[in-house]
Design a protein around this motif. Sequence first.
Motif, PDB file in Angstrom:
ATOM      1  N   CYS A   1       0.809  -1.224   0.000  1.00  8.50           N
ATOM      2  CA  CYS A   1       0.000   0.000   0.000  1.00  8.50           C
ATOM      3  C   CYS A   1       0.839   1.270   0.000  1.00  8.50           C
ATOM      4  CB  CYS A   1      -0.970   0.011   1.173  1.00  8.50           C
ATOM      5  SG  CYS A   1      -0.187   0.122   2.778  1.00  8.50           S
ATOM      6  N   GLY A   2       2.168   1.123   0.071  1.00  8.62           N
ATOM      7  CA  GLY A   2       3.033   2.296  -0.013  1.00  8.62           C
ATOM      8  C   GLY A   2       3.075   3.126   1.255  1.00  8.62           C
ATOM      9  N   LYS A   3       2.823   2.511   2.383  1.00 10.67           N
ATOM     10  CA  LYS A   3       2.858   3.197   3.678  1.00 10.67           C
ATOM     11  C   LYS A   3       4.033   2.667   4.493  1.00 10.67           C
ATOM     12  CE  LYS A   3      -1.017   5.385   2.999  1.00 10.67           C
ATOM     13  NZ  LYS A   3      -1.017   6.775   2.706  1.00 10.67           N
ATOM     14  N   GLN A   4       4.360   3.391   5.535  1.00  6.41           N
ATOM     15  CA  GLN A   4       5.404   2.954   6.452  1.00  6.41           C
ATOM     16  C   GLN A   4       4.838   1.875   7.384  1.00  6.41           C
ATOM     17  OE1 GLN A   4       8.646   4.093   6.511  1.00  6.41           O
ATOM     18  NE2 GLN A   4       8.083   5.213   4.650  1.00  6.41           N
ATOM     19  N   LYS A   5       5.711   1.002   7.864  1.00 10.71           N
ATOM     20  CA  LYS A   5       5.268  -0.027   8.796  1.00 10.71           C
ATOM     21  C   LYS A   5       4.692   0.603  10.059  1.00 10.71           C
ATOM     22  CE  LYS A   5       9.123  -2.540   8.848  1.00 10.71           C
ATOM     23  NZ  LYS A   5      10.027  -3.677   9.154  1.00 10.71           N
ATOM     24  N   SER A   6       5.274   1.699  10.485  1.00  8.89           N
ATOM     25  CA  SER A   6       4.774   2.355  11.706  1.00  8.89           C
ATOM     26  C   SER A   6       3.358   2.896  11.496  1.00  8.89           C
ATOM     27  CB  SER A   6       5.715   3.488  12.115  1.00  8.89           C
ATOM     28  OG  SER A   6       5.801   4.463  11.089  1.00  8.89           O
ATOM     29  N   THR A   7       3.048   3.344  10.292  1.00  8.47           N
ATOM     30  CA  THR A   7       1.697   3.837  10.001  1.00  8.47           C
ATOM     31  C   THR A   7       0.701   2.698  10.112  1.00  8.47           C
ATOM     32  OG1 THR A   7       2.610   5.477   8.485  1.00  8.47           O
ATOM     33  CG2 THR A   7       0.270   4.984   8.267  1.00  8.47           C
ATOM     34  N   LEU A   8       1.067   1.537   9.566  1.00  7.61           N
ATOM     35  CA  LEU A   8       0.179   0.385   9.642  1.00  7.61           C
ATOM     36  C   LEU A   8       0.025  -0.095  11.079  1.00  7.61           C
ATOM     37  CD1 LEU A   8       1.283  -1.683   6.504  1.00  7.61           C
ATOM     38  CD2 LEU A   8      -0.615  -0.087   6.719  1.00  7.61           C
ATOM     39  N   LEU A   9       1.128  -0.072  11.814  1.00  6.73           N
ATOM     40  CA  LEU A   9       1.074  -0.503  13.199  1.00  6.73           C
ATOM     41  C   LEU A   9       0.176   0.421  14.030  1.00  6.73           C
ATOM     42  CD1 LEU A   9       2.116  -2.701  15.023  1.00  6.73           C
ATOM     43  CD2 LEU A   9       4.106  -1.289  15.523  1.00  6.73           C
TER      44      LEU A   9
ATOM     45  N   ARG B   1      -8.962  -2.173   2.293  1.00  6.21           N
ATOM     46  CA  ARG B   1     -10.159  -1.455   2.733  1.00  6.21           C
ATOM     47  C   ARG B   1      -9.753  -0.138   3.378  1.00  6.21           C
ATOM     48  NH1 ARG B   1     -12.593  -0.454   7.421  1.00  6.21           N
ATOM     49  NH2 ARG B   1     -11.153  -1.763   8.585  1.00  6.21           N
ATOM     50  N   VAL B   2      -8.680  -0.189   4.152  1.00  7.32           N
ATOM     51  CA  VAL B   2      -8.217   0.997   4.877  1.00  7.32           C
ATOM     52  C   VAL B   2      -7.279   1.833   4.015  1.00  7.32           C
ATOM     53  CG1 VAL B   2      -7.017   1.796   6.942  1.00  7.32           C
ATOM     54  CG2 VAL B   2      -8.486  -0.222   7.058  1.00  7.32           C
ATOM     55  N   TYR B   3      -6.350   1.182   3.329  1.00  9.09           N
ATOM     56  CA  TYR B   3      -5.360   1.879   2.492  1.00  9.09           C
ATOM     57  C   TYR B   3      -5.433   1.318   1.073  1.00  9.09           C
ATOM     58  CZ  TYR B   3      -3.373   3.246   6.970  1.00  9.09           C
ATOM     59  OH  TYR B   3      -3.193   3.750   8.226  1.00  9.09           O
ATOM     60  N   PRO B   4      -5.778   2.136   0.104  1.00  9.68           N
ATOM     61  CA  PRO B   4      -5.837   1.639  -1.281  1.00  9.68           C
ATOM     62  C   PRO B   4      -4.476   1.118  -1.728  1.00  9.68           C
ATOM     63  CG  PRO B   4      -6.783   3.835  -1.107  1.00  9.68           C
ATOM     64  CD  PRO B   4      -6.149   3.524   0.208  1.00  9.68           C
ATOM     65  N   ALA B   5      -4.525   0.141  -2.616  1.00 12.93           N
ATOM     66  CA  ALA B   5      -3.287  -0.451  -3.136  1.00 12.93           C
ATOM     67  C   ALA B   5      -2.581   0.550  -4.042  1.00 12.93           C
ATOM     68  CB  ALA B   5      -3.601  -1.724  -3.908  1.00 12.93           C
ATOM     69  N   LYS B   6      -1.260   0.476  -4.052  1.00 12.36           N
ATOM     70  CA  LYS B   6      -0.492   1.285  -4.989  1.00 12.36           C
ATOM     71  C   LYS B   6      -0.734   0.758  -6.384  1.00 12.36           C
ATOM     72  CE  LYS B   6       3.848   1.647  -4.255  1.00 12.36           C
ATOM     73  NZ  LYS B   6       5.242   1.591  -3.835  1.00 12.36           N
ATOM     74  N   GLN B   7      -0.686   1.630  -7.374  1.00  9.46           N
ATOM     75  CA  GLN B   7      -0.811   1.189  -8.758  1.00  9.46           C
ATOM     76  C   GLN B   7       0.385   0.317  -9.103  1.00  9.46           C
ATOM     77  OE1 GLN B   7      -3.417   1.745 -10.671  1.00  9.46           O
ATOM     78  NE2 GLN B   7      -4.375   2.837  -8.991  1.00  9.46           N
ATOM     79  N   ALA B   8       0.177  -0.611 -10.017  1.00  8.27           N
ATOM     80  CA  ALA B   8       1.229  -1.556 -10.392  1.00  8.27           C
ATOM     81  C   ALA B   8       2.451  -0.822 -10.923  1.00  8.27           C
ATOM     82  CB  ALA B   8       0.706  -2.536 -11.432  1.00  8.27           C
ATOM     83  N   THR B   9       2.237   0.274 -11.653  1.00  2.22           N
ATOM     84  CA  THR B   9       3.382   0.996 -12.198  1.00  2.22           C
ATOM     85  C   THR B   9       4.201   1.637 -11.090  1.00  2.22           C
ATOM     86  OG1 THR B   9       2.000   2.948 -12.510  1.00  2.22           O
ATOM     87  CG2 THR B   9       2.268   1.473 -14.395  1.00  2.22           C
ATOM     88  N   GLU B  10       3.545   2.085 -10.035  1.00  2.00           N
ATOM     89  CA  GLU B  10       4.272   2.672  -8.910  1.00  2.00           C
ATOM     90  C   GLU B  10       5.026   1.592  -8.133  1.00  2.00           C
ATOM     91  OE1 GLU B  10       1.499   4.627  -6.412  1.00  2.00           O
ATOM     92  OE2 GLU B  10       0.825   6.002  -7.970  1.00  2.00           O
ATOM     93  N   ARG B  11       4.399   0.436  -7.960  1.00  2.00           N
ATOM     94  CA  ARG B  11       4.931  -0.618  -7.118  1.00  2.00           C
ATOM     95  C   ARG B  11       6.039  -1.393  -7.804  1.00  2.00           C
ATOM     96  NH1 ARG B  11       0.153  -3.019  -5.692  1.00  2.00           N
ATOM     97  NH2 ARG B  11       0.192  -4.239  -7.583  1.00  2.00           N
ATOM     98  N   ASP B  12       5.928  -1.588  -9.124  1.00  2.00           N
ATOM     99  CA  ASP B  12       6.832  -2.489  -9.815  1.00  2.00           C
ATOM    100  C   ASP B  12       7.965  -1.806 -10.568  1.00  2.00           C
ATOM    101  OD1 ASP B  12       5.268  -4.531  -8.876  1.00  2.00           O
ATOM    102  OD2 ASP B  12       4.034  -4.630 -10.676  1.00  2.00           O
TER     103      ASP B  12
END
Length: 147
Positions: free
Chosen positions: A13-21, A48-59
């Motif tokens: 989702c492109g977030k920091q682990k601390s944000t998810l925690l 549901r909480v954090y939208p997925a990053k687009q494939a182009t951003e992630r890959d």
Amino acid sequence: MPLLTLGQAAKECGKQKSTLLDAIKSGRLSAARDDKNQWQIDPAELFRVYPAKQATERDTTPAEQNKTPAQLAEMLKKEQEERERERVQLERERRLLESQLEDVKADRDHWRQQATNLLTHQPAAPQEPEPTTPKSGLLEKLFGKRF
């Protein structure tokens, strides 16, 4: 889909682990610990909480991100050509749809006029045939009476 660890979820989702925690601890994101005491997050819950990053951003790899201006200009030119082809195709489709709409409207108007004519048509009352006087025949002319 298998459950994600905290690190995998952060990458997805492109977030920091601390944000998810923080989201897990506040109750916004549900997760459970496994037998290794690692957080296990359901991907559906994560997205549901954090939208997925687009494939182009992630890959994208760093090599793909470090394009030269000439390469970027070429990519931009290709994108513009593709958008122009799409625009032309959409314009052609729009004209076709407008033409079809005009045909449908003309048919509608024709049938509306037909219905109006049928509903408002008041035929004239049938006329009584005028009594015809029988033609006088030769015997009537000779004898003066009808036979």
